[in-house]
Design a protein around this motif. Structure first.
Motif, PDB file in Angstrom:
ATOM      1  N   LEU A  40       4.914   2.766   2.625  1.00 27.24           N
ATOM      2  CA  LEU A  40       4.482   4.041   2.240  1.00 27.24           C
ATOM      3  C   LEU A  40       4.590   5.188   2.981  1.00 27.24           C
ATOM      4  O   LEU A  40       5.037   6.117   2.813  1.00 27.24           O
ATOM      5  N   LYS A  41       3.742   4.951   4.232  1.00 26.34           N
ATOM      6  CA  LYS A  41       3.657   6.058   5.334  1.00 26.34           C
ATOM      7  C   LYS A  41       4.873   6.285   5.928  1.00 26.34           C
ATOM      8  O   LYS A  41       4.881   7.410   6.191  1.00 26.34           O
ATOM      9  N   ARG A  80       7.688   6.390   4.501  1.00 25.12           N
ATOM     10  CA  ARG A  80       8.604   7.106   3.608  1.00 25.12           C
ATOM     11  C   ARG A  80       7.803   8.573   3.490  1.00 25.12           C
ATOM     12  O   ARG A  80       8.645   9.413   2.590  1.00 25.12           O
ATOM     13  N   THR A  81       6.785   8.642   3.953  1.00 21.23           N
ATOM     14  CA  THR A  81       6.124  10.248   3.734  1.00 21.23           C
ATOM     15  C   THR A  81       6.822  11.267   4.850  1.00 21.23           C
ATOM     16  O   THR A  81       6.741  10.692   6.173  1.00 21.23           O
ATOM     17  N   PRO A 106       4.539   9.250  12.000  1.00 20.33           N
ATOM     18  CA  PRO A 106       3.503   9.406  10.930  1.00 20.33           C
ATOM     19  C   PRO A 106       2.381  10.356  11.702  1.00 20.33           C
ATOM     20  O   PRO A 106       2.211  10.267  13.099  1.00 20.33           O
ATOM     21  N   ASP A 107       1.831  10.977  10.831  1.00 24.10           N
ATOM     22  CA  ASP A 107       0.996  12.249  11.207  1.00 24.10           C
ATOM     23  C   ASP A 107      -0.227  11.655  12.572  1.00 24.10           C
ATOM     24  O   ASP A 107      -0.383  12.393  13.291  1.00 24.10           O
ATOM     25  N   ASP A 154      -2.233   9.927   3.025  1.00 23.78           N
ATOM     26  CA  ASP A 154      -1.164  10.805   2.658  1.00 23.78           C
ATOM     27  C   ASP A 154       0.231   9.891   2.770  1.00 23.78           C
ATOM     28  O   ASP A 154       1.067  10.022   3.280  1.00 23.78           O
ATOM     29  N   LEU A 155       0.266   8.971   1.478  1.00 21.72           N
ATOM     30  CA  LEU A 155       1.281   8.200   1.478  1.00 21.72           C
ATOM     31  C   LEU A 155       2.135   8.573   0.291  1.00 21.72           C
ATOM     32  O   LEU A 155       1.685   8.834  -0.792  1.00 21.72           O
ATOM     33  N   ALA A 156       3.419   8.475   0.350  1.00 25.46           N
ATOM     34  CA  ALA A 156       4.256   8.599  -0.426  1.00 25.46           C
ATOM     35  C   ALA A 156       4.411   7.693  -1.497  1.00 25.46           C
ATOM     36  O   ALA A 156       3.849   6.317  -1.209  1.00 25.46           O
ATOM     37  N   ASP A 202       3.222   5.882  -8.869  1.00 27.09           N
ATOM     38  CA  ASP A 202       1.958   6.651  -8.382  1.00 27.09           C
ATOM     39  C   ASP A 202       0.728   6.253  -8.979  1.00 27.09           C
ATOM     40  O   ASP A 202       0.756   5.530  -9.984  1.00 27.09           O
TER      41      ASP A 202
END
Lengths: 258, 373
Positions: B81-82, B84-85, B96-97, B179-181, B191
C-alpha cells in the motif's frame, strides 16, 4: 563376545551384544537375545537387571552404545522411534499412558496408524471404515460401553485395558509390554492371561513381568536377565531349578517372591 | 472434564454458522462507520486468537511469538500500500516518504516485488509460514517441548521487533509505515471505514473458522490433540511428532499472517507495536478467556475482551481503572473456567445427545458385554 552373523537364526528379533551406559553406569552389558515369530517371551530378573532398558533399546527410546537390533532381517538400531514403530514394533509402558482428553474411540483411532503422513491425514475424517474393527477391539477388552467416554475418566484397570486395545489396534508385529498386570486385580490378571494366550501366534510378544503365577499362565520360554546380561533361558521348570538364577535372586525371597 | 458434554459435530456446525450469520448481518444495524471500524478490528483479533488456538489449544504449543506472524503479515500489506501512495515531495515515481527522510537513494531490493498486490498478499501468508517452518523444524526435531518452546518463540519476537525498529531506513523504524493508500481490488476500495473492509474481514473469519474446524476434525487434528496429551506415546504409534507440531505451527502462522494483513487495512498503518510482546500476550489472554481448545471460543474471547476493553476505556468513569478490571476478569475466568467461556456452552445438555446416550446405554445392556474395572 564377538557379534555373530546376522539373520542366521530365523528369529524375528535379534539383539546382538547390546551395551547401554547411562553416564558411566552400565545398564546393559553385552545382551544377546533371539525371539522367534509368534512367540510370547517373558523377560524377568531382579530389580536393576536392565529389563525395561532392553525394551527401550528395541523401541528406539534408548540408543545403545554398541550392538545391533535386527527386526525381521533389517537393522533398526539407529532409527527414530516412529520409524521403528512403522516397522512393526508396539510398546506399552509401565505407567499407563493413554490420551486422557480424547475419548476411548479417538484413542483407538490414533493407534490405528495406517498412514502416518500429516498432509494425507488432513483429508481423512472419522475412522474411514474401521469403525467395526474398533468396536470389536473394544468388546474384546470390555470397553464397548465406554467408547465415547474421555480416557481420563476411566478406572486404573480400564486404562490398562485401553492400552492393550491400543496396541492391538496398532497391530504391531512385535509387542513390548512392561508389567502389563501391575495394579490389576486377580480377576483382571486372569483375563489378561487369557487375552495374551490368544495373541500368541498372531503377534510376537515380549513381556517384562514379576508375577510368576501370571508368567506360568502365558509363557513358553523365559529369559532371565541379571546385571545387564542374559543369565539363563528356558521353560518355567528349567528356570525355577536353575542354580545360577537362584543365586541371582538370593536374598529377595527367590524367583517366585520377586 | 466431568459434567461436560462433548457436543456432536452437527451442534458445532450450527454454532459456527450462527456466529457467521451474526457477524455478517451486523452492519445492517450499524450506521456509525467508526463503530463498524472498531468491530472490524475486533474480528481481526478474533482471527488471530483462533490461529493461536490451532497451535496452543489443539497441539499444545504455546507460541508466545504469534505477533511475529501477525506483524509480518501486517508489514507485507503495508509495503504494497505504501508503494501505491504518491509521495507529496517526490511525486508519482518517487521513493516512500520515510526513505527520502532517511537519505535512501533507491528502493531496497526486497521492496521491489511489493509493487504487485498478488506478491504482497502471498508474502503476507508465506513469510510467516516459512519462518514457522524453520523454527518448527529446528525446535521440534530437537524435541524441545513445553515452556522452552514458549521462551524461544518469545525471544524470536523480541529480536524481530528490535530489527524492525532498528532498520529505520528500510522499515520506517519506530514510526512504522503510515500514510497508506487504500487497497483497491476487484473494483472495491478497502478503506478502514468501508463496509467492504468489514465484510472482507467477516468473510475471512468465517471461512477460517470452518476451514480450521475441518482441520481439527481430520485425522491430522486428532493426532495433534493426541500429541498435546502425550507426545511420546504418539511417537510409538509410528507418527512423526515433529512433523505434526511443525504443521500446526505453520498453519497457525499462516492464519495469523493473513489476520495481520487485514489489520493493516482496518488501521491504515503498520507499526512495530503490532509486532511486539504486548500483542502476543494479549492474544494468549483472549484465547485463554474464550477457550483455547475451541476455535470459535478463542475468536469470541478476543472479540469479547477487546470489546469490553474498548468500551471501558472509552467510558470516563473507568478511564483510570479499566486495566485493573480487565486483569480481574482474566483471573476470574482462568480460576473458575479453566477451559474458558466456551465451556459454559459445553455444559448445555443437548436433547439429541441425551437421547443418543440413552440409546447407547440400552444397546450396550442388551449386548451383555463383559465389564472390566
Amino acid at each position: 563376545m564377538p557379534a555373530r552373523a546376522v539373520a542366521t537364526t530365523g528369529a524375528i528379533l535379534e539383539l546382538r551384544d547390546i551395551t547401554v551406559e547411562f553416564a558411566g553406569f552400565v545398564a546393559i552389558a553385552g545382551l544377546t537375545l533371539d525371539v522367534h515369530e509368534g512367540e510370547l517371551r517373558c523377560l524377568i530378573g531382579p530389580n536393576g537387571a536392565g529389563k525395561t532398558t532392553a525394551l527401550d533399546v528395541i523401541c528406539g527410546k534408548v540408543k545403545p552404545a554398541s550392538g545391533k537390533v535386527v527386526l525381521g532381517g533389517r537393522e533398526i538400531t539407529r532409527l527414530e522411534e516412529h520409524q521403528i514403530a512403522r516397522h512393526g514394533v508396539g510398546r506399552k509402558f509401565q505407567v499407563p499412558s493413554v490420551f486422557r482428553d480424547l475419548t476411548v474411540r479417538q484413542n483407538m483411532e490414533v493407534a490405528l496408524c495406517r498412514a502416518p503422513g500429516v498432509l494425507g491425514n488432513l483429508f481423512r475424517f472419522g475412522n474411514s471404515g474401521a469403525s467395526e474393527q474398533l468396536e470389536k477391539l473394544a468388546e474384546l477388552v470390555g470397553l464397548e460401553e465406554a467408547m465415547d467416554v474421555a480416557a481420563g475418566a476411566l478406572s486404573h484397570g480400564q486404562t490398562q485395558w485401553l492400552e492393550i486395545a491400543l496396541l492391538l489396534a496398532q497391530d504391531a508385529r512385535l509387542i513390548l509390554m512392561d508389567e502389563p498386570t501391575a495394579g490389576m486385580t486377580a480377576h483382571e490378571t486372569a483375563k489378561t492371561a487369557e487375552l495374551f494366550n490368544r495373541l500368541k501366534g498372531r503377534h510376537t510378544l515380549i513381556v517384562v513381568e514379576h508375577d510368576m503365577g501370571f508368567i506360568k499362565e502365558i509363557s513358553d520360554i523365559i529369559s532371565v536377565m541379571h546385571q545387564g546380561r542374559l543369565l539363563a533361558e528356558g521353560t518355567v521348570r528349567e528356570i525355577e531349578t536353575n542354580a545360577e538364577v537362584r543365586a541371582a535372586y538370593l536374598g529377595s525371597g527367590g524367583i517366585s517372591g520377586a | 472434564m466431568e459434567g461436560q458434554h462433548k457436543h456432536p459435530i452437527w451442534a458445532k456446525l450450527v454454532g459456527y454458522a450462527a456466529f457467521c450469520v451474526v457477524i455478517l448481518i451486523l452492519p445492517l444495524f450499524i450506521t456509525d462507520d467508526y463503530l463498524l471500524n472498531k468491530l472490524a478490528r475486533y474480528l481481526v483479533f478474533g482471527l488471530v486468537a483462533m490461529a493461536l488456538s490451532i497451535s496452543w489449544g489443539y497441539a499444545g504449543i504455546l507460541n508466545l511469538g504469534q505477533a511475529v506472524s501477525f506483524g509480518l503479515g501486517s508489514y507485507c500489506m503495508a509495503m504494497a500500500l505504501k508503494l501505491r501512495t504518491i509521495p507529496i515531495q517526490t511525486g508519482a515515481e518517487g521513493l516512500p516518504d520515510f526513505m527520502v527522510w532517511n537519505n535512501v537513494k533507491s528502493l531496497p531490493w526486497f521492496w521491489e516485488p511489493f509493487h504487485s498486490y498478488g506478491f504482497a498478499i502471498a508474502a503476507g501468508v508465506l513469510v510467516p509460514t516459512i519462518l514457522a517452518l524453520l523454527i518448527g523444524t529446528f525446535v521440534f526435531r530437537a524435541r524441545v517441548t513445553g515452556v522452552y518452546v514458549s521462551i524461544i518463540t518469545l525471544a524470536l519476537l523480541v529480536v524481530i521487533n528490535l530489527v524492525v525498529i532498528d532498520r529505520q531506513r528500510l522499515t520506517g523504524g519506530f514510526n512504522g509505515l503510515t500514510d497508506l493508500a487504500p487497497l483497491e481490488l476487484f473494483g472495491l476500495t478497502f478503506d478502514p471505514y468501508a463496509h467492504a473492509t468489514y465484510y472482507l474481514i467477516a468473510v475471512s473469519l468465517g471461512a477460517a473458522l470452518f476451514l480450521g474446524l475441518a482441520v481439527v476434525h481430520s485425522k491430522t487434528g486428532l493426532i495433534m490433540q493426541a500429541i498435546r496429551d502425550d507426545e511420546n506415546r504418539v511417537r510409538y504409534f509410528g507418527y512423526d511428532v515433529a512433523a505434526y507440531q511443525t504443521f500446526a505451527l505453520c498453519l497457525s502462522a499462516a492464519v495469523a499472517g493473513f489476520a495481520g494483513m487485514l489489520y493493516t487495512l482496518v488501521m491504515a498503518f503498520a507499526s512495530p507495536t503490532f509486532l511486539a510482546v504486548p500483542v502476543s500476550l494479549s492474544i494468549v489472554i483472549w484465547s485463554a478467556v474464550g477457550g483455547r481448545a475451541s476455535l470459535l471460543g478463542s475468536a469470541m474471547g478476543a472479540i469479547i475482551v477487546t470489546g469490553v476493553q474498548g468500551s471501558l476505556s472509552d467510558t470516563p468513569a473507568f478511564l483510570e481503572t479499566w486495566t485493573l478490571i480487565m486483569g480481574a476478569l482474566f483471573i476470574i475466568v482462568v480460576l473458575f473456567l479453566p477451559r474458558g467461556l466456551i465451556s459454559l456452552v459445553d455444559r448445555i445438555p443437548l436433547g439429541g445427545s441425551a437421547r443418543r446416550r440413552a440409546a447407547a446405554a440400552t444397546g450396550a445392556a442388551s449386548r451383555s458385554g463383559i465389564n472390566a474395572g
